[in-house]
Design an enzyme around this catalytic site. Structure first.
Site, PDB file in Angstrom:
ATOM      1  N   GLU A   1      33.079  29.890  37.408  1.00 51.37           N
ATOM      2  CA  GLU A   1      33.254  30.260  36.111  1.00 51.37           C
ATOM      3  C   GLU A   1      33.279  29.120  35.095  1.00 51.37           C
ATOM      4  O   GLU A   1      33.742  28.039  35.530  1.00 51.37           O
ATOM      5  CB  GLU A   1      34.562  31.260  35.974  1.00 51.37           C
TER       6      GLU A   1
ATOM      7  N   HIS B   1      30.801  33.623  39.159  1.00 47.07           N
ATOM      8  CA  HIS B   1      32.299  33.681  39.366  1.00 47.07           C
ATOM      9  C   HIS B   1      32.484  33.246  41.050  1.00 47.07           C
ATOM     10  O   HIS B   1      33.273  33.993  41.590  1.00 47.07           O
ATOM     11  CB  HIS B   1      32.673  35.078  39.353  1.00 47.07           C
TER      12      HIS B   1
ATOM     13  N   SER C   1      26.954  35.297  34.072  1.00 48.89           N
ATOM     14  CA  SER C   1      27.391  36.518  34.936  1.00 48.89           C
ATOM     15  C   SER C   1      26.302  37.202  35.529  1.00 48.89           C
ATOM     16  O   SER C   1      25.404  36.849  36.063  1.00 48.89           O
ATOM     17  CB  SER C   1      28.540  37.398  34.263  1.00 48.89           C
TER      18      SER C   1
END
Length: 280
Positions: free
Chosen positions: A199, A172, A130
């Site tokens: 993801e 994401h 992330s």
């Protein structure tokens, strides 16, 4: 003899931590398997204890010999001898998610920054998920509007930690509809490749190429052959026109060569051929 640079494991976020844990298992394998010494850096998150302990539990369960957490609250801490020593003792360094600006703000230009680059050059694995993925590049996305058409206003950029040159990374990706903002970023930096990582999906970068691992895909946006854009005349919040951009969608089993900007259709076969050429 100069050692080969360590691999980068760049994860699109929300990786599996309960089931097979294929991506995190690969992080441990690359870091030495049962001999891996993993350092979990929690600088990006405002919950360093909780997030750090989650990863300690996972990496320990996956068989790493030693797993520790590391956090800094100010830049003075990032210049201490003890902090530098922790980096030097690790065979694998893992950045958690959170806010990528916290990473660059607290670590950029410090002794830790320098020793992280040294460690990567000496073969240490550097991984991040992330926010820990976004900061890997020299130019990073720090904020942007999802699920929209490309416009200059939908993305904000800032300098990253410069572990991987020539790319802009978004995470994401499919789950949050971020194609528009990645196109907006690449239109302003057409010399960079845009890498949108889904993801529970990762790219493993070694020797100017990466392979895809995980249940999603990686979208590669290449504006190198851009034939037309209205970037020089459009208003800040008006729609961008972009002609001639390439888009590659790469699931597991595929790869990409960052220097030639070409997809690798059969990764295992390509890797075998590379190994054969090195031994001949």
């Amino acid at each position: 003899m100069r050692r080969r640079s360590g691999p980068l494991v760049i994860i699109g976020g929300n990786e599996d931590k309960q089931g097979e844990c294929r991506i995190l298992r690969e992080v441990v394998r690359l870091g030495g398997g049962a001999d891996a010494r993993v350092l979990v850096i929690t600088v990006a998150t405002e919950l360093p204890i909780e997030v750090g302990m989650d990863y300690v539990e996972v990496f320990t369960r996956l068989g790493a010999r030693d797993v520790r957490t590391f956090d800094v609250s100010d830049r003075r801490a990032a210049n201490r001898d003890s902090a530098v020593e922790m980096i030097r003792e690790a065979t694998c360094i893992f950045f958690t998610g959170g806010d990528q600006m916290r990473i660059t703000k607290l670590l950029g230009g410090t002794r830790i920054d320098a020793v992280l680059h040294d460690a990567l050059g000496q073969g240490v694995v550097l991984a991040g998920t992330s926010a820990g993925a976004s900061m890997m590049s020299s130019t990073m996305i720090v904020e942007g509007e999802p699920k929209t058409n490309p416009r200059i206003s939908v993305v904000q950029m800032a300098p990253g930690m410069e572990f991987l040159d020539g790319v802009v990374i978004d995470q994401h990706f499919a789950q949050r509809g971020r194609l528009g903002r990645l196109l907006s970023a690449v239109s302003q930096y057409p010399h960079h490749l845009g890498l949108g990582i889904d993801e529970d999906t990762a790219i493993i970068v070694e020797d100017q190429a990466f392979r895809v691992l995980g249940r999603g895909a990686v979208s590669v946006v290449d504006a190198g052959m851009l034939t037309h854009s209205n970037l020089d005349s459009v208003r800040y919040d008006e729609s961008l026109a972009l002609c001639g951009i390439k888009l590659h969608i790469l699931p597991e089993g595929y790869g990409f060569h960052l220097r030639t900007r070409e997809p690798i259709v059969h990764w295992d076969q390509w890797q075998a051929n590379q190994s054969k050429e090195l031994t001949e």
